[in-house]
Design a protein around this motif. Structure first.
Motif: not given
Length: 202
Positions: A146-165
């Motif tokens: 789950c920690a590994q999956k969490l790291a991927v989700l956090l990276e996805q948050r960064t990418d999605l936030s950048t795309a939205i901005d």
């Protein structure tokens, strides 16, 4: 308006819900009605309740009658979710109504509010994956996975936030323009769902 405004509000709504962790808890929106903050909080509250509806209906021991009632609540929640996305898009259309699109301006594959919808759901995934990564009753292997999956989700948050901005910046500068289509959900409409209108006209 940017992702940095959205994320803390989503986190607040998730945290507020989990004070009682009950789908019957009424929403108590702390923001001024009509503000973008109010809409974002309301949006994530709907998503959070629906997340837990989806957990409940997957109970293999659920009573069939209760399951049917819950399915109808999920359908209603889905409609509210769509309505709230459209409210947010309507708000943003007003924000950018004076922007003159540049020659060659393009349209995005999804509206800003539907991208924000994905960010809201992603914040729920992050919250619950972190819970699993820290769950003391789970095995070490479970927590590590789950920690590994969490790291991927956090990276996805960064990418999605950048795309939205970037999308919002492009709209504000006229490089992209907004065009919003209402979601025409036919299965909720008595005039469009053949099962419903057949019963009505019987």
């Amino acid at each position: 308006m940017n992702s940095a405004l959205c994320i803390p509000i989503f986190q607040q709504a998730i945290s507020d819900y989990h004070i009682h962790d009950d789908v019957a808890t009424p929403v108590s929106n702390p923001y001024a009605a009509g503000s973008i903050e109010y809409l974002l909080y309301a949006k994530n509250w709907i998503d959070t309740v629906q997340w837990h509806f989806e957990d409940l209906i997957r109970d293999p021991q659920i009573n069939p009658v209760a399951a049917l009632e819950l399915k109808r609540r999920i359908d209603s929640s889905n409609q509210h979710r769509t309505d709230m996305v459209e409210y947010i898009d309507s708000y943003l259309l007003q924000v950018y109504k004076t922007v003159q699109p540049q020659t060659g301006a393009t349209i995005n594959t999804e509206s800003p509010a539907w991208a924000i919808d994905r960010l809201s759901i992603l914040e729920l995934k992050i919250y619950h994956m972190q819970q699993e990564a820290e769950r003391t009753t789970a095995s070490d292997a479970h927590r590590a996975a789950c920690a590994q999956k969490l790291a991927v989700l956090l990276e996805q948050r960064t990418d999605l936030s950048t795309a939205i901005d970037q999308l919002l910046e492009d709209i504000a500068a006229g490089r992209k323009y907004m065009k919003v289509y209402k979601q025409m959900k036919m299965y909720n409409d008595e005039a469009l769902n053949p099962v419903l209108y057949a019963q009505k006209n019987a």
